[in-house]
Design an enzyme around this catalytic site. Sequence first.
Site, PDB file in Angstrom:
ATOM      1  CG  ASP A  15      -4.255  -4.286   0.945  1.00 39.48           C
ATOM      2  OD1 ASP A  15      -5.005  -3.303   0.828  1.00 39.48           O
ATOM      3  OD2 ASP A  15      -3.417  -4.423   1.865  1.00 39.48           O
ATOM      4  CG  HIS A  16      -2.388  -0.888  -1.010  1.00 38.92           C
ATOM      5  ND1 HIS A  16      -2.652   0.463  -1.002  1.00 38.92           N
ATOM      6  CD2 HIS A  16      -2.516  -1.309   0.272  1.00 38.92           C
ATOM      7  CE1 HIS A  16      -2.922   0.850   0.236  1.00 38.92           C
ATOM      8  NE2 HIS A  16      -2.857  -0.216   1.032  1.00 38.92           N
ATOM      9  CG  ASP A  33      -3.387   2.910  -3.812  1.00 41.58           C
ATOM     10  OD1 ASP A  33      -3.712   4.078  -4.112  1.00 41.58           O
ATOM     11  OD2 ASP A  33      -2.668   2.632  -2.839  1.00 41.58           O
ATOM     12  CD  GLU A  79      -5.714   5.129  -0.634  1.00 37.92           C
ATOM     13  OE1 GLU A  79      -5.601   3.897  -0.736  1.00 37.92           O
ATOM     14  OE2 GLU A  79      -5.069   5.824   0.169  1.00 37.92           O
ATOM     15  CG  HIS A 101      -0.031   1.529   4.805  1.00 30.53           C
ATOM     16  ND1 HIS A 101      -0.203   2.395   3.766  1.00 30.53           N
ATOM     17  CD2 HIS A 101      -1.113   0.709   4.789  1.00 30.53           C
ATOM     18  CE1 HIS A 101      -1.328   2.114   3.125  1.00 30.53           C
ATOM     19  NE2 HIS A 101      -1.910   1.097   3.730  1.00 30.53           N
ATOM     20  CG  HIS A 112      -6.059   1.384   3.150  1.00 36.28           C
ATOM     21  ND1 HIS A 112      -5.364   0.396   2.521  1.00 36.28           N
ATOM     22  CD2 HIS A 112      -7.229   1.512   2.482  1.00 36.28           C
ATOM     23  CE1 HIS A 112      -6.067  -0.056   1.510  1.00 36.28           C
ATOM     24  NE2 HIS A 112      -7.212   0.604   1.451  1.00 36.28           N
ATOM     25  CB  SER A 142      -2.045  -1.632  12.924  1.00 31.16           C
ATOM     26  OG  SER A 142      -2.278  -2.811  12.190  1.00 31.16           O
ATOM     27  CG  ASN A 202      -7.637  -2.143   4.790  1.00 28.66           C
ATOM     28  OD1 ASN A 202      -8.807  -2.507   4.757  1.00 28.66           O
ATOM     29  ND2 ASN A 202      -6.970  -1.802   3.705  1.00 28.66           N
ATOM     30  CG  ASP A 223      -0.447  -6.576   7.049  1.00 30.73           C
ATOM     31  OD1 ASP A 223      -0.226  -7.602   7.710  1.00 30.73           O
ATOM     32  OD2 ASP A 223       0.147  -6.342   5.985  1.00 30.73           O
TER      33      ASP A 223
END
Length: 334
Positions: free
Chosen positions: A93-94, A115, A145, A189, A232, A235, A275, A277
């Site tokens: 990831d990233h 990324d 990305e 994020h 991304h 959440s 995504n 997290d």
Amino acid sequence: MTNYKELGLVNSRELFRKAMEGHYAIPAFNFNNMEQLQAIVSACAETKSPVILQVSKGARNYANQTLLRYMAQGAVEYAKELGVAVPIVLHLDHGDSFELCQSCIEYGFSSVMIDGSHLPYAENIELTKKVVEYAHKYDVTVEGELGVLAGIEDEVQAEHHTYTQPEEVEDFVKNTGVDSLAISIGTSHGANKFKPEQCTRNADGILVPPPLRFDILEEVEKRIPGFPIVLHGSSSVPQDLVATINKYGGALKDAIGIPEEQLRKAASSAVCKINIDSDGRLAMTAAVREVLATKPAEFDPRKYLGPARDCLRELYKHKIINVLGSNDRIQKEC
Ligand code: G3H
Ligand code: 13P
Ligand code: ZN
């Protein structure tokens, strides 16, 4: 050099093809420890969902590259033991450099993200192309990305936030050879995705954040039809988890996420990977805080990490069934 195929892992190509055809998205859950991995694998086996196990650069440093390799192999075997041959991708990831992507591929990753979204366009193309050329030699898939995700904790980053420019996507995909593309349409994020003043209140007094830019997503889909898109920062920041954390001594303020119905809508489009997290972090923290606060004499880590694992597993099952729609997509029982 360990090829991911020796570990029983798969790359993302076939999973994305089926997700596109079936109008659902593959869950991409971040992990760095055993309880998270147990929760992810058992949730996916129970719901018969394929999965992408994501590891960030920080998580790789935390867990150790060699342990991660065996943990991923263990995840494949554990799923079989639970009776379901869950297709599992191990994804960086990233990734922030060619060298990191190369090292992950050498340690058994089946997919990497490079990324370069913060770089000038031409440099993003150059770096992404270099990673693709290396990765494809080993049949490892690559996510690139375009567009920078907003971050509200850091004002500078917020100022430089940019949505993906649909005019660039066709050229980027053609010139880099990437297998999937992460885009920026209003997600970000962490657990503080919006400031309260950016939100409106509904009839029940609940804060409602501004909607995602589905117009940009549609424009992107028109320009690269059938190409797998990644979201991304997806959440939802469940308010019951935030309340539990704060009830038992936490101090989360203005934690706001992306409403689940918007993610459901995205999952039924060209978005093939979502995504998540932060929601997992909230679930674990809520469960651990509750045990430690209500049973202060407890000092066996299994007594608080066990409930954290259970809480995580339920969260993942909920996401798979009610948000991503990736449940019941595996035919092969063991
Ligand atoms: O996108 C970032 C992920 O949530 C991973 O975060 O770098 O703190 O492991 P991390
Ligand atoms: P969240 O912080 O919204 O969970 O996003 C995770 C992510 O995008 C990992 O790459
Ligand atoms: Zn991310």
